[in-house]
Design a protein around this motif. Structure first.
Motif, PDB file in Angstrom:
ATOM      1  N   GLU A 293       0.838  -1.050   0.168  1.00  0.00           N
ATOM      2  CA  GLU A 293      -0.093   0.006  -0.283  1.00  0.00           C
ATOM      3  C   GLU A 293       0.860   1.367  -0.028  1.00  0.00           C
ATOM      4  N   ALA A 294       1.980   1.337   0.666  1.00  0.00           N
ATOM      5  CA  ALA A 294       2.810   2.316   0.768  1.00  0.00           C
ATOM      6  C   ALA A 294       3.385   2.499  -0.643  1.00  0.00           C
ATOM      7  N   HIS A 295       3.925   1.521  -1.015  1.00  0.00           N
ATOM      8  CA  HIS A 295       4.519   1.602  -2.446  1.00  0.00           C
ATOM      9  C   HIS A 295       3.653   2.106  -3.399  1.00  0.00           C
ATOM     10  N   ARG A 296       2.310   1.603  -3.437  1.00  0.00           N
ATOM     11  CA  ARG A 296       1.311   2.078  -4.497  1.00  0.00           C
ATOM     12  C   ARG A 296       0.959   3.713  -4.249  1.00  0.00           C
ATOM     13  N   TYR A 297       1.053   4.031  -2.912  1.00  0.00           N
ATOM     14  CA  TYR A 297       0.746   5.440  -2.498  1.00  0.00           C
ATOM     15  C   TYR A 297       1.523   6.268  -3.079  1.00  0.00           C
ATOM     16  N   ILE A 298       2.976   6.000  -2.998  1.00  0.00           N
ATOM     17  CA  ILE A 298       4.313   6.912  -3.383  1.00  0.00           C
ATOM     18  C   ILE A 298       3.954   6.786  -5.093  1.00  0.00           C
ATOM     19  N   GLN A 299       3.984   5.596  -5.646  1.00  0.00           N
ATOM     20  CA  GLN A 299       3.901   5.493  -7.341  1.00  0.00           C
ATOM     21  C   GLN A 299       2.664   6.339  -7.710  1.00  0.00           C
ATOM     22  N   LYS A 300       1.598   6.220  -7.123  1.00  0.00           N
ATOM     23  CA  LYS A 300       0.306   6.964  -7.503  1.00  0.00           C
ATOM     24  C   LYS A 300       0.424   8.393  -7.279  1.00  0.00           C
ATOM     25  N   SER A 301       1.119   9.092  -6.221  1.00  0.00           N
ATOM     26  CA  SER A 301       1.394  10.272  -5.862  1.00  0.00           C
ATOM     27  C   SER A 301       2.292  11.068  -7.051  1.00  0.00           C
ATOM     28  N   SER A 302       3.371  10.101  -7.469  1.00  0.00           N
ATOM     29  CA  SER A 302       4.086  10.304  -8.346  1.00  0.00           C
ATOM     30  C   SER A 302       3.507  10.554  -9.714  1.00  0.00           C
ATOM     31  N   MET A 303       2.691   9.546 -10.025  1.00  0.00           N
ATOM     32  CA  MET A 303       1.983   9.938 -11.324  1.00  0.00           C
ATOM     33  C   MET A 303       1.216  11.150 -11.342  1.00  0.00           C
ATOM     34  N   ASP A 304       0.410  11.556 -10.067  1.00  0.00           N
ATOM     35  CA  ASP A 304      -0.396  12.535 -10.169  1.00  0.00           C
ATOM     36  C   ASP A 304       0.248  13.798 -10.013  1.00  0.00           C
ATOM     37  N   THR A 305       1.364  13.932  -9.610  1.00  0.00           N
ATOM     38  CA  THR A 305       2.271  15.207  -9.695  1.00  0.00           C
ATOM     39  C   THR A 305       3.156  15.294 -10.886  1.00  0.00           C
ATOM     40  N   GLY A 306       3.303  14.194 -11.483  1.00  0.00           N
ATOM     41  CA  GLY A 306       4.383  14.242 -12.474  1.00  0.00           C
ATOM     42  C   GLY A 306       5.745  14.385 -12.175  1.00  0.00           C
ATOM     43  N   THR A 307       5.954  13.567 -11.295  1.00  0.00           N
ATOM     44  CA  THR A 307       7.392  13.805 -10.444  1.00  0.00           C
ATOM     45  C   THR A 307       7.739  12.172 -10.777  1.00  0.00           C
ATOM     46  N   SER A 308       9.133  11.988 -10.318  1.00  0.00           N
ATOM     47  CA  SER A 308       9.772  10.765 -10.283  1.00  0.00           C
ATOM     48  C   SER A 308       9.357  10.275  -9.077  1.00  0.00           C
ATOM     49  N   ILE A 309       9.375   8.708  -8.829  1.00  0.00           N
ATOM     50  CA  ILE A 309       9.216   8.106  -7.504  1.00  0.00           C
ATOM     51  C   ILE A 309      10.103   8.742  -6.784  1.00  0.00           C
TER      52      ILE A 309
ATOM     53  N   ALA B 273       9.360  10.341  -3.114  1.00  0.00           N
ATOM     54  CA  ALA B 273       9.774   9.604  -1.799  1.00  0.00           C
ATOM     55  C   ALA B 273      10.308  10.876  -0.792  1.00  0.00           C
ATOM     56  N   GLN B 274      11.097  11.568  -1.609  1.00  0.00           N
ATOM     57  CA  GLN B 274      11.870  12.546  -0.829  1.00  0.00           C
ATOM     58  C   GLN B 274      10.605  13.571  -0.176  1.00  0.00           C
ATOM     59  N   MET B 275       9.607  13.981  -0.939  1.00  0.00           N
ATOM     60  CA  MET B 275       8.527  14.824  -0.639  1.00  0.00           C
ATOM     61  C   MET B 275       7.857  14.041   0.608  1.00  0.00           C
ATOM     62  N   VAL B 276       7.635  12.904   0.495  1.00  0.00           N
ATOM     63  CA  VAL B 276       6.985  12.285   1.755  1.00  0.00           C
ATOM     64  C   VAL B 276       7.766  12.343   2.944  1.00  0.00           C
ATOM     65  N   LEU B 277       9.165  12.179   2.880  1.00  0.00           N
ATOM     66  CA  LEU B 277      10.084  12.231   3.870  1.00  0.00           C
ATOM     67  C   LEU B 277      10.036  13.404   4.469  1.00  0.00           C
ATOM     68  N   SER B 278      10.128  14.655   3.797  1.00  0.00           N
ATOM     69  CA  SER B 278      10.356  15.908   4.060  1.00  0.00           C
ATOM     70  C   SER B 278       9.008  16.516   4.932  1.00  0.00           C
ATOM     71  N   LEU B 279       7.859  15.984   4.229  1.00  0.00           N
ATOM     72  CA  LEU B 279       6.593  16.476   4.894  1.00  0.00           C
ATOM     73  C   LEU B 279       6.327  15.701   6.047  1.00  0.00           C
ATOM     74  N   MET B 280       6.633  14.369   6.153  1.00  0.00           N
ATOM     75  CA  MET B 280       6.199  13.540   7.561  1.00  0.00           C
ATOM     76  C   MET B 280       7.207  13.630   8.418  1.00  0.00           C
ATOM     77  N   SER B 281       8.621  14.029   8.121  1.00  0.00           N
ATOM     78  CA  SER B 281       9.736  14.129   9.159  1.00  0.00           C
ATOM     79  C   SER B 281       9.319  15.360  10.193  1.00  0.00           C
ATOM     80  N   VAL B 282       8.534  16.162   9.844  1.00  0.00           N
ATOM     81  CA  VAL B 282       8.289  17.252  10.756  1.00  0.00           C
ATOM     82  C   VAL B 282       7.546  16.987  12.024  1.00  0.00           C
TER      83      VAL B 282
END
Length: 161
Positions: A132-148, A152-161
């Motif tokens: 599920e985590a992999h699918r979430y990152i993959q789908k977010s990547s496709m939705d935003t037009g960024t690489s996986i 992943a960097q965005m997820v880490l920076s947003l959730m590490s706060v």
């Protein structure tokens, strides 16, 4: 050019040819057997992998050549022979290019670690399975037009706060 092919450069030396092909993404290099500064075999050795070479020369030079993976046309030649050969090479080149693009890019260890850390964080914080985590990152990547990796960097920076 009259037949619809784009000519990016016309060169008189092998050095000029190499300089021009290194500035391009790929294509077909049409050349003679000998330049003022090098032979076609030397040019072929320095040619980037995403280029095909068409050697046009005398029958003795094209038959007794010391290069491999080169398409040859013997002189004298007719225009339609040249065009058919270039068309065949362009078709083959395009198939190889599509095949290279279809292959997934190999990730570095750093990138793999980054994706793994993002998945772990999603699994801990949101009680997701690894899939599920992999699918979430993959789908977010496709939705935003960024690489996986970027996602992943965005997820880490947003959730590490």
């Amino acid at each position: 050019m009259k037949s619809g092919y784009q000519v990016d450069a016309v060169c008189t030396t092998g050095g000029q040819a190499l300089q021009n092909v290194n500035a391009l993404d790929g294509g077909i290099l049409i050349c003679g057997y000998r330049f003022a500064d090098m032979m076609c075999s030397e040019l072929q050795a320095y040619l980037p992998a995403n280029f095909e070479m068409l050697l046009v020369g005398s029958q003795s030079n094209t038959m007794n050549r010391d290069v491999s993976d080169v398409v040859c046309l013997s002189m004298p030649l007719k225009v339609h022979e040249l065009l058919q050969t270039v068309e065949m090479m362009a078709y083959t080149y395009e198939k190889k290019r599509k095949k290279r693009r279809a292959q997934p890019k190999e990730r570095t260890e750093e990138e793999k670690k980054l994706i793994l850390n993002a998945k772990k964080l999603l699994m801990e914080r949101n009680q997701m399975s690894e899939e599920e985590a992999h699918r979430y990152i993959q789908k977010s990547s496709m939705d935003t037009g960024t690489s996986i990796v970027e996602t992943a960097q965005m997820v880490l920076s947003l959730m590490s706060v």
